[in-house]
Write a protein that holds these residues in place. Structure first.
Motif, PDB file in Angstrom:
ATOM      1  N   ALA A   1      24.432   1.325 -15.667  1.00  0.00           N
ATOM      2  CA  ALA A   1      24.680   0.891 -17.043  1.00  0.00           C
ATOM      3  C   ALA A   1      25.853  -0.081 -17.100  1.00  0.00           C
ATOM      4  CB  ALA A   1      24.950   2.104 -17.935  1.00  0.00           C
ATOM      5  N   ALA A   2      26.896   0.204 -16.292  1.00  0.00           N
ATOM      6  CA  ALA A   2      28.049  -0.699 -16.255  1.00  0.00           C
ATOM      7  C   ALA A   2      27.693  -2.026 -15.594  1.00  0.00           C
ATOM      8  CB  ALA A   2      29.207  -0.028 -15.508  1.00  0.00           C
ATOM      9  N   GLU A   3      26.951  -1.980 -14.491  1.00  0.00           N
ATOM     10  CA  GLU A   3      26.592  -3.194 -13.769  1.00  0.00           C
ATOM     11  C   GLU A   3      25.644  -4.077 -14.579  1.00  0.00           C
ATOM     12  OE1 GLU A   3      24.658  -4.151  -9.423  1.00  0.00           O
ATOM     13  OE2 GLU A   3      23.456  -3.135 -10.940  1.00  0.00           O
ATOM     14  N   ALA A   4      24.688  -3.449 -15.260  1.00  0.00           N
ATOM     15  CA  ALA A   4      23.683  -4.217 -15.993  1.00  0.00           C
ATOM     16  C   ALA A   4      24.305  -5.074 -17.088  1.00  0.00           C
ATOM     17  CB  ALA A   4      22.633  -3.282 -16.593  1.00  0.00           C
ATOM     18  N   ALA A   5      25.455  -4.657 -17.596  1.00  0.00           N
ATOM     19  CA  ALA A   5      26.138  -5.462 -18.607  1.00  0.00           C
ATOM     20  C   ALA A   5      26.445  -6.857 -18.085  1.00  0.00           C
ATOM     21  CB  ALA A   5      27.439  -4.774 -19.038  1.00  0.00           C
TER      22      ALA A   5
ATOM     23  N   ALA B   1      30.345  -0.857 -21.925  1.00  0.00           N
ATOM     24  CA  ALA B   1      30.272  -0.967 -20.469  1.00  0.00           C
ATOM     25  C   ALA B   1      31.559  -0.452 -19.817  1.00  0.00           C
ATOM     26  CB  ALA B   1      30.024  -2.420 -20.063  1.00  0.00           C
ATOM     27  N   ALA B   2      32.704  -0.748 -20.427  1.00  0.00           N
ATOM     28  CA  ALA B   2      33.984  -0.251 -19.906  1.00  0.00           C
ATOM     29  C   ALA B   2      34.019   1.272 -19.942  1.00  0.00           C
ATOM     30  CB  ALA B   2      35.141  -0.833 -20.709  1.00  0.00           C
ATOM     31  N   GLY B   3      33.457   1.854 -21.002  1.00  0.00           N
ATOM     32  CA  GLY B   3      33.383   3.310 -21.084  1.00  0.00           C
ATOM     33  C   GLY B   3      32.545   3.910 -19.971  1.00  0.00           C
ATOM     34  N   PHE B   4      31.397   3.285 -19.668  1.00  0.00           N
ATOM     35  CA  PHE B   4      30.561   3.743 -18.560  1.00  0.00           C
ATOM     36  C   PHE B   4      31.330   3.678 -17.235  1.00  0.00           C
ATOM     37  CE2 PHE B   4      26.867   1.976 -21.226  1.00  0.00           C
ATOM     38  CZ  PHE B   4      26.667   3.197 -21.845  1.00  0.00           C
ATOM     39  N   ALA B   5      32.092   2.595 -17.043  1.00  0.00           N
ATOM     40  CA  ALA B   5      32.835   2.410 -15.805  1.00  0.00           C
ATOM     41  C   ALA B   5      33.908   3.482 -15.636  1.00  0.00           C
ATOM     42  CB  ALA B   5      33.464   1.019 -15.777  1.00  0.00           C
ATOM     43  N   PHE B   6      34.601   3.830 -16.703  1.00  0.00           N
ATOM     44  CA  PHE B   6      35.635   4.863 -16.614  1.00  0.00           C
ATOM     45  C   PHE B   6      35.037   6.241 -16.349  1.00  0.00           C
ATOM     46  CE2 PHE B   6      38.502   1.717 -18.455  1.00  0.00           C
ATOM     47  CZ  PHE B   6      39.688   2.014 -17.780  1.00  0.00           C
ATOM     48  N   LEU B   7      33.865   6.532 -16.932  1.00  0.00           N
ATOM     49  CA  LEU B   7      33.197   7.800 -16.659  1.00  0.00           C
ATOM     50  C   LEU B   7      32.736   7.869 -15.205  1.00  0.00           C
ATOM     51  CD1 LEU B   7      31.078   8.264 -19.915  1.00  0.00           C
ATOM     52  CD2 LEU B   7      33.067   9.605 -19.197  1.00  0.00           C
ATOM     53  N   LEU B   8      32.253   6.748 -14.675  1.00  0.00           N
ATOM     54  CA  LEU B   8      31.872   6.680 -13.260  1.00  0.00           C
ATOM     55  C   LEU B   8      33.067   6.988 -12.373  1.00  0.00           C
ATOM     56  CD1 LEU B   8      29.984   5.893 -10.882  1.00  0.00           C
ATOM     57  CD2 LEU B   8      30.733   3.526 -11.236  1.00  0.00           C
TER      58      LEU B   8
END
Length: 409
Positions: A223-227, A371-378
């Motif tokens: 999800a983060a990468e697809a952004a 996308a930043a939120g997805f990255a922090f959760l990852l």
């Protein structure tokens, strides 16, 4: 003979990854064109991405068991044949709905042949470590295809040729790969009761904590990468600062960093424990996103493409470790489960970003907050994996149960 067959199988797998990346990762360059051509909103145009991604998800979860039931070879050939047919039909249509149908059909085909290819990598890998390195090389070739695809589209458009010829080119390559897949010898696996290999068994695998854990981490990463490859070209299209060249080539720069990073990962994994590397790289991605949001396009034009270098190792490593948690006769099913997670996140992640951006006024930058939120959760998940190491002992136990590799003519 065995060594030559394994090398041929590896190259076939690498080229398959490269070929379908040419189409899936070129969508970010195509979306601005179809917005103008068909007068679409961001949400509607994004269907060119999340439509085929949803089909890949359905193919992975619904048909992933085919690689275990009818064999890797037949599964790969069926998928490649369907993909080449869908790509070839781009030559006979000119409407948005028809193109979207063909993309959905090609996505279903990718879901079929990629699960076969992922299971095949498990068949030819002696250890989890070798599996991870092979996966990184395969995804490195995917990264090369992701560079070639946007380049071809850009070159076509600059020459006044319609973007749809990218798919016709990919279809021709796919026919060649299909012929190679039909001729090459595949590893001989211990036969299991194929009556038990069905969709129900795939759903039973979903109950495994290993399948759940890796599916969640993969979904957050994708999800983060697809952004980047879906919305970054739209985000930077109106950039007028001092570095317009960086904005123009941002997607190519991103894919170049990602491809180089995946080949370097094979070397890097010999030096650093994979769990520590995942923490460092996921944190770097989150920082790139946060800084891009905070400081604006003058920073984003550099940090968003640079994030590709940090993303490089994460997906193939997560995918490899997730598959390695299961015996080889279940690799098709677990590959399908993880592919479902991949494609579902690649579909719904950008879709949610597009909807949110439209809701906030139509500016793509709003989607990058998500996308930043997805990255922090990852990153949080990678920290947990590093601290508690829930898979290491289980993977070793699985390895000890596997028979040696045998390749027949």
């Amino acid at each position: 003979m065995q060594s030559n067959n394994i090398k041929t199988i590896k190259w076939l797998t690498y080229l398959m990854f490269m070929m379908f990346a040419m189409t899936t990762d070129a969508v970010g360059v195509i979306i601005p064109e179809i917005i103008r051509e068909f007068n679409l909103s961001l949400t509607a145009a994004g269907a060119f991405h999340y439509g085929p991604m949803a089909a890949i998800a359905i193919g992975g979860i619904g048909l992933g068991f085919l690689a275990d039931k009818i064999g890797r070879k037949k599964t790969i050939i069926i998928g490649l044949a369907l993909f080449s047919t869908a790509c070839g039909l781009f030559a006979v249509g000119n409407t948005f709905s028809f193109f979207l149908f063909l993309l959905v059909l090609s996505g279903l085909a990718i879901g079929i042949f990629k699960t076969g290819a992922l299971a095949l990598i498990g068949d030819i890998s002696k250890t989890a470590e070798s599996h991870t390195k092979t996966m990184n090389v395969a995804e490195g070739f995917f990264g090369v295809g992701a560079i070639i695809g946007p380049f071809i589209v850009t070159a076509l458009l600059a020459s006044g040729v319609n973007w749809k010829f990218l798919y016709i080119i990919a279809g021709g390559i796919c026919i060649v790969l299909c012929l190679i897949a039909a001729l090459v010898a595949y590893p001989v696996r211990t036969q299991v009761n194929t009556e038990q290999i069905n969709l129900s068994r795939t759903f039973s695998i979903l109950k495994s904590p290993y399948a759940i854990g890796f599916s969640i981490l993969i979904a957050l990463y994708v999800a983060a990468e697809a952004a980047i490859y879906v919305w970054m070209p739209t985000l930077l299209k109106d950039y007028t600062g001092s570095y317009t060249w960086a904005a123009t080539w941002s997607l190519t720069i991103f894919f170049t960093f990602r491809a180089c990073g995946r080949f370097l990962a094979v070397w890097f994994l010999n030096l650093v424990n994979w769990k520590i590397a995942m923490v460092v790289f996921s944190a770097a991605i989150a920082i790139c996103y946060l800084a891009s949001i905070w400081f604006g396009l003058e920073v984003a034009v550099f940090l968003l493409p640079l994030s590709g270098l940090f993303m490089a190792m994460i997906y193939p490593t997560l995918n490899s470790k997730g598959i390695s948690c299961f015996p080889k006769h279940e690799h098709g099913a677990i590959a399908g489960v993880l592919l479902f997670s991949t494609a579902a996140a690649a579909s719904f992640g950008p879709m949610i970003m597009g909807v949110y951006s439209d809701w906030m006024g139509g500016e793509a930058r709003h989607g990058f907050v998500l996308a930043a939120g997805f990255a922090f959760l990852l990153c949080a998940g990678c920290v947990y994996n590093w601290l508690f190491d829930p898979t290491d002992q289980h993977i070793k136990e699985i390895e000890n149960l596997e028979p040696p590799i045998d390749v027949a003519k």
